[in-house]
Design an enzyme around this catalytic site. Structure first.
Site, PDB file in Angstrom:
ATOM      1  N   HIS A  82      39.499  42.182  35.543  1.00 29.07           N
ATOM      2  CA  HIS A  82      39.710  42.322  36.980  1.00 29.07           C
ATOM      3  C   HIS A  82      41.195  42.176  37.297  1.00 29.07           C
ATOM      4  CE1 HIS A  82      35.387  40.566  37.617  1.00 29.07           C
ATOM      5  NE2 HIS A  82      35.365  41.800  37.135  1.00 29.07           N
ATOM      6  N   SER A 106      38.143  37.839  33.983  1.00 29.59           N
ATOM      7  CA  SER A 106      38.770  37.879  35.296  1.00 29.59           C
ATOM      8  C   SER A 106      39.825  36.780  35.369  1.00 29.59           C
ATOM      9  CB  SER A 106      37.703  37.732  36.395  1.00 29.59           C
ATOM     10  OG  SER A 106      38.272  37.856  37.672  1.00 29.59           O
ATOM     11  N   ASP A 128      30.168  38.891  37.388  1.00 23.96           N
ATOM     12  CA  ASP A 128      30.276  40.253  36.867  1.00 23.96           C
ATOM     13  C   ASP A 128      30.081  40.265  35.352  1.00 23.96           C
ATOM     14  OD1 ASP A 128      30.734  42.987  36.773  1.00 23.96           O
ATOM     15  OD2 ASP A 128      32.920  42.772  36.678  1.00 23.96           O
TER      16      ASP A 128
END
Length: 362
Positions: free
Chosen positions: A209, A182, A306
């Site tokens: 992401h 991310s 995540d």
């Protein structure tokens, strides 16, 4: 208190952002109307974090960022519109050292602050605690301070791991590398993919992401920098060795088995997953389609958790996992959660991950 420097040529935008962060109660705010004024504030205000508009007169956001990273490196969050051109600019900004970016809403921003504001605040707050690699471009900083000018670093200095013609290729249907990242992800992906040889024997599937407008530009950039073929997944694609598949932004990427093999496929975002493309959903889909011992999970820089839960499961069922070390992660959220969950087989600094991956895959 977090010292925030807001840089934007729009008086309205400066006022809105100033009020937004002032209402949080934990920010000390300084405003700059262009890049030149921002540079003048670096030493006297000494910001902990900067929001930097991309489009500005006199000195645009990219040129200003370049100077910031040479003069006084600190976390920077870029603000941009949502266009194909801005996607390439943002990726260039991240390569220069920006921590993250937030896209401005289309239309009247004052009408969109209820949605845009909290997202920007959370991104800036996370960025304020991010690790900026101060060793980056050290020679250029020293030359600038000595007055001898700035020498641009060459892009061709990347070294690839040895090309091996004796690699025994495993079937792409039962060998897959799963990568999640991310905040700070694009440079981390560059460091992971650039050293790998063109005959790397496993397919690589990436959940980074990022909004939809930016993942196509990311795939193009990685394709240029890597010996491997990289593509954004916009339709089901059969996995092949030596190919890299990037999940499309604002959606998810999953693995799906069909009669002729294993596919990477786009999937509409599901509300139970906060971030997209979701690393957890990608790994969970892979575990449904194949045995864990044919999977390698790599979790790199990014805020949140995540991927940590499912990669810990992958490790527990016999797969391999690597977590990026805190020393090199821009934000040690996702890989840190994997380590804390006991699911990281190896914790490695960014530049060492490719070598470990190659050792396992061959």
């Amino acid at each position: 208190m977090i010292k925030l420097l807001v840089v934007d040529d729009s008086a309205l935008m400066r006022r809105l952002l100033g009020n937004l962060f002032a209402a949080e109660g934990d920010f000390t705010i300084s405003l700059a109307r262009d890049g030149l004024e921002a540079l003048a504030r670096l030493d006297d205000f000494a910001p902990d974090v900067i929001t930097l508009d991309v489009q500005m007169p006199q000195l645009d956001g990219l040129a200003c960022l370049d100077r910031i990273m040479l003069a006084r490196p600190c976390p920077v969050v870029m603000l941009s519109g949502v266009t194909e051109e801005s996607a390439d600019i943002i990726l260039s900004a991240i390569e220069l050292g920006a921590v993250d970016f937030v896209t401005k809403p289309a239309g009247a921003i004052s009408l969109s602050m209820q949605e845009f504001g909290p997202r920007l605040v959370s991104t800036v707050r996370a960025a304020a605690g991010a690790r900026v690699r101060r060793s980056r471009r050290l020679v250029e900083r020293l030359r600038m301070r000595s007055g001898s000018g700035v020498a641009r670093s060459a892009d061709g200095g990347r070294s690839r791991l040895p090309f091996r013609r004796d690699i025994a290729f495993g079937g792409a249907a039962d060998r897959v590398v799963l990568v999640g990242c991310s905040t700070g992800g694009p440079p981390a992906l560059d460091a992971l993919l650039a050293p790998l040889p063109a005959n790397f024997p496993w397919p690589i599937v990436i959940a980074q992401h990022m909004p939809q407008t930016f993942t196509a530009a990311l795939a193009r950039r990685l394709d240029r920098l890597s010996a491997l073929a990289v593509q954004e997944v916009t339709r089901p694609v059969r996995l092949a060795a030596g190919q890299v598949y990037v999940g499309r932004g604002d959606a998810d990427i999953i693995l799906d088995r069909r009669p002729d093999g294993l596919y990477a496929a786009p999937a509409p975002a599901l509300p139970e997953y906060i971030w997209h493309p979701s690393v957890d959903r990608l790994v969970a889909s892979a575990l449904r389609q194949m045995a864990a011992h044919g999977l390698i999970g790599i979790l790199m820089t990014g805020m949140g958790s995540d991927g940590a839960r499912t990669m810990a499961q992958l490790r527990g069922e016999g797969g391999h996992t690597i977590a990026e070390a805190e020393e090199t992660a821009v934000v040690w959220g996702m890989p840190g959660e994997l380590v804390r969950a006991g699911g990281a087989e190896i914790v490695a600094q960014r530049d060492d991950i490719a070598a470990r991956l190659l050792a396992w895959a061959t």
